[in-house]
Scaffold this motif. Structure first.
Motif, short mmCIF file in Angstrom:
data_model
loop_
_atom_site.label_atom_id
_atom_site.label_comp_id
_atom_site.label_asym_id
_atom_site.label_seq_id
_atom_site.Cartn_x
_atom_site.Cartn_y
_atom_site.Cartn_z
N ARG A 13 11.65 29.49 59.00
CA ARG A 13 10.23 29.57 59.39
C ARG A 13 9.68 28.22 59.81
O ARG A 13 8.62 28.14 60.42
CB ARG A 13 9.38 30.14 58.24
N GLN A 14 10.43 27.16 59.48
CA GLN A 14 10.04 25.79 59.81
C GLN A 14 11.28 25.01 60.22
O GLN A 14 12.38 25.29 59.75
CB GLN A 14 9.46 25.07 58.58
N TYR A 18 7.60 21.55 62.46
CA TYR A 18 7.37 22.57 63.49
C TYR A 18 7.44 23.97 62.90
O TYR A 18 8.44 24.35 62.30
CB TYR A 18 8.38 22.43 64.63
N GLU A 19 6.38 24.74 63.08
CA GLU A 19 6.35 26.14 62.65
C GLU A 19 7.09 26.96 63.71
O GLU A 19 6.83 26.82 64.91
CB GLU A 19 4.90 26.62 62.54
N LEU A 20 8.01 27.81 63.26
CA LEU A 20 8.76 28.66 64.19
C LEU A 20 8.08 30.02 64.27
O LEU A 20 7.85 30.67 63.25
CB LEU A 20 10.21 28.78 63.73
N LEU A 21 7.77 30.45 65.50
CA LEU A 21 6.96 31.65 65.72
C LEU A 21 7.77 32.86 66.17
O LEU A 21 7.35 33.99 65.95
CB LEU A 21 5.88 31.36 66.76
N TYR A 33 13.86 28.70 69.46
CA TYR A 33 12.65 29.33 68.96
C TYR A 33 11.42 28.80 69.68
O TYR A 33 11.41 27.64 70.13
CB TYR A 33 12.46 29.02 67.47
N GLY A 35 8.08 27.30 68.96
CA GLY A 35 7.49 26.64 67.80
C GLY A 35 6.10 26.14 68.11
O GLY A 35 5.64 26.19 69.26
N ARG A 36 5.45 25.67 67.06
CA ARG A 36 4.11 25.08 67.22
C ARG A 36 4.11 23.76 66.47
O ARG A 36 4.53 23.70 65.31
CB ARG A 36 3.05 26.02 66.67
N ASP A 37 3.63 22.70 67.13
CA ASP A 37 3.58 21.40 66.46
C ASP A 37 2.29 21.30 65.64
O ASP A 37 1.48 22.23 65.62
CB ASP A 37 3.74 20.25 67.46
N VAL A 38 2.11 20.18 64.96
CA VAL A 38 0.95 20.03 64.07
C VAL A 38 -0.38 20.00 64.84
O VAL A 38 -1.43 20.28 64.26
CB VAL A 38 1.08 18.79 63.16
N TRP A 42 2.56 24.54 71.79
CA TRP A 42 3.83 25.23 71.78
C TRP A 42 4.94 24.27 72.16
O TRP A 42 4.79 23.43 73.05
CB TRP A 42 3.82 26.39 72.75
#
Length: 154
Positions: A13-14, A18-21, A33, A35-38, A42
C-alpha cells in the motif's frame, strides 16, 4: 483518475512515502503502480519483484538502468524522481504521464504503421542515445521491449 487495476490483497500500500493507489501494469521486473506523493501529485512507482539483497547482480543491473534512465533527455521519457535499491522493497518513482498505452492503442486502432511507427522508433532511438546506448536496428535488445513485442506480433 487514470485507468488502473485495483490493488490486490498482496500488493503493498506504500513504497517509502508514496501511497500506492492501483496497478498500471505488470512486467518482467515487477509491477508499476499509480502512486501519490506527499504533495498529492500522481507518480508512477515500479516495485521490483526480485529480492535485490539476495541477487547482487540484479541489484547492480537495476541501479545501472536507473542511472541510464536519469540521463535520458526530459522530452523523451518520464523523468526519474526517486529510487530506493537498498530498502526491503526496491522501487523507482517517475513522473506519471497520463495517456493511452501502446498496447491499448494497437488493440483499439490496429497496428501502428507508416509515419506514426517511424516517430515511435525515432523517439526510442533518441531515448537510447541519451542513455548512452548504441542503436542497432538488427539487435532487438536495443529497441524498447514493449515496442518489439507489439510490432512483431503483427
Amino acid at each position: 483518475m487514470p485507468d488502473v487495476t485495483p490493488l490486490n490483497p498482496r500488493d503493498p500500500r506504500q513504497a517509502g512515502p508514496y501511497e500506492l493507489l492501483g496497478r498500471l501494469g505488470v512486467g518482467g521486473q515487477g509491477v508499476v503502480y499509480l502512486g501519490r506523493d506527499v504533495q498529492g501529485r500522481w507518480v508512477a512507482v515500479k516495485v521490483i519483484n526480485v529480492d535485490l539483497h539476495q541477487h547482487p547482480r540484479a541489484k547492480s543491473q537495476f541501479a545501472k538502468e536507473i542511472a541510464a534512465a536519469r540521463r535520458v533527455a526530459p522530452f523523451c521519457t518520464a523523468q526519474i524522481l526517486f529510487a530506493d535499491v537498498d530498502g526491503d522493497l526496491p522501487y523507482v518513482v517517475s513522473e506519471f504521464i497520463e495517456g493511452v498505452t501502446l498496447q491499448r492503442l494497437v488493440r483499439e486502432r490496429g497496428p501502428v504503421a507508416g509515419n506514426p511507427l517511424h516517430r515511435l522508433a525515432s523517439l526510442d532511438r533518441i531515448a537510447k542515445a541519451s542513455a548512452g546506448k548504441a542503436f542497432d536496428a538488427k539487435d532487438p535488445a536495443t529497441i524498447d521491449e514493449a515496442l518489439v513485442k507489439v510490432v512483431s506480433s503483427f
